[in-house]
Design an enzyme around this catalytic site. Structure first.
Site, short mmCIF file in Angstrom:
data_model
loop_
_atom_site.label_atom_id
_atom_site.label_comp_id
_atom_site.label_asym_id
_atom_site.label_seq_id
_atom_site.Cartn_x
_atom_site.Cartn_y
_atom_site.Cartn_z
N ALA A 33 14.79 -7.82 -6.02
CA ALA A 33 14.32 -7.08 -4.86
C ALA A 33 13.64 -8.00 -3.85
O ALA A 33 13.38 -9.26 -4.34
CB ALA A 33 13.59 -5.82 -5.27
N ASN A 34 13.03 -7.34 -2.91
CA ASN A 34 12.19 -8.30 -1.84
C ASN A 34 11.15 -7.18 -1.47
O ASN A 34 11.00 -6.09 -1.62
CB ASN A 34 13.00 -8.69 -0.82
CG ASN A 34 13.74 -7.71 0.27
OD1 ASN A 34 12.82 -6.91 0.75
ND2 ASN A 34 14.91 -7.73 0.12
N ARG A 35 10.16 -7.78 -0.72
CA ARG A 35 9.03 -6.94 -0.34
C ARG A 35 8.92 -6.08 0.95
O ARG A 35 8.02 -5.64 1.39
CB ARG A 35 7.93 -7.85 -0.19
CG ARG A 35 7.51 -8.75 -1.47
CD ARG A 35 6.20 -9.39 -1.14
NE ARG A 35 5.83 -10.14 -2.50
CZ ARG A 35 5.72 -9.72 -3.61
NH1 ARG A 35 4.86 -8.48 -3.69
NH2 ARG A 35 5.15 -10.62 -4.51
#
Ligand code: C5P
Length: 223
Positions: free
Chosen positions: A29-31
């Site tokens: 995932a990413n932030r």
């Protein structure tokens, strides 16, 4: 639906991160929180637009009064975007994963007792913004992308606009010193065929409202 300059106009907004599975219980995932995309969808809806909001798993809830399509992966996001078209404008605020895991496992990957480590191989994800920007038929009249840069913001974002084929790029400097990433304010530069227009630093909701107003100038009313 609200009255306003975008009444009767269908606008598509992508938002949030994507999750790319490794196995049934793990993902990459990413932030991205989805805050800017959500604010934009809300601002467009407030101007009367009929908004389809295609969102990955975001931290913030989607706005009321929009059609929400929830997805996990970049591949699903592209499918949802294509299914939602046609639209008068499309705004791509999602932080789409550049890569997915090439071969996902149907079963949870087990720790190897002999201590050998798994190796993940990646495959390139479709570029949703570029795909829609380069549509030969049924392209939205206005396609807007985002660009988070840490240096040479205008040069990089201008090149990105050309490469992807979108009409506008909303560029921002996400260098740690700016405090913009994860903060409540943003300082953006709007890149169009007219050049680069630096906006003063303001709240992310204000960026959303100003951008929605600019979109309405292009596709609103009888335009
Ligand atoms: O190339 P980069 O990821 O920096 O481009 C950012 C812009 O492209 C954003 O508008 C993002 O939503 C869009 N994008 C996309 N599909 C991808 C990668 C980025 O729509 N696979």
């Amino acid at each position: 639906l609200m009255d306003g300059p975008l009444k009767g106009k269908h606008v598509l907004v992508t938002s949030g991160p994507t999750h790319e599975p490794i196995d049934p219980v793990r993902y990459i995932a990413n932030r991205s929180s989805g805050a800017q995309g959500t604010a934009l969808a809300r601002a467009l809806s407030a101007l009367g637009a009929d908004v389809t909001f295609v969102t990955g798993p975001a931290d913030v809830p989607p706005p009321d009064g929009v059609k929400v399509v929830q997805v996990q992966t970049a591949g699903q996001m592209l499918e949802a975007v294509q299914a939602a078209l046609p639209a008068s404008a499309a705004v791509f605020a999602a932080a789409v994963a550049d890569w997915r895991v090439a071969r996902t496992s149907d079963q949870k990957i087990k720790k190897d007792q002999a201590g050998s480590l798994p190796v993940l191989e990646f495959a390139e994800n479709p570029d949703i913004l570029a795909t829609v920007s380069q549509m030969k038929q049924g392209r939205p009249a206005l396609v807007v992308g985002f660009a988070a840069e840490t240096n040479d913001v205008i040069a990089h974002a201008t090149a990105k606009r050309e490469r992807k084929g979108c009409d506008w790029i909303v560029a921002n400097d996400v260098s740690p010193a700016t405090g913009i990433m994860g903060g409540s304010e943003n300082a953006v530069t709007l890149i169009s065929d007219q050049g680069a227009e630096a906006w003063p630093r303001m709240g992310k909701d204000d960026v959303a409202r100003q951008l929605a107003a600019r979109i309405a100038e292009v596709i609103g009313g009888d335009a």
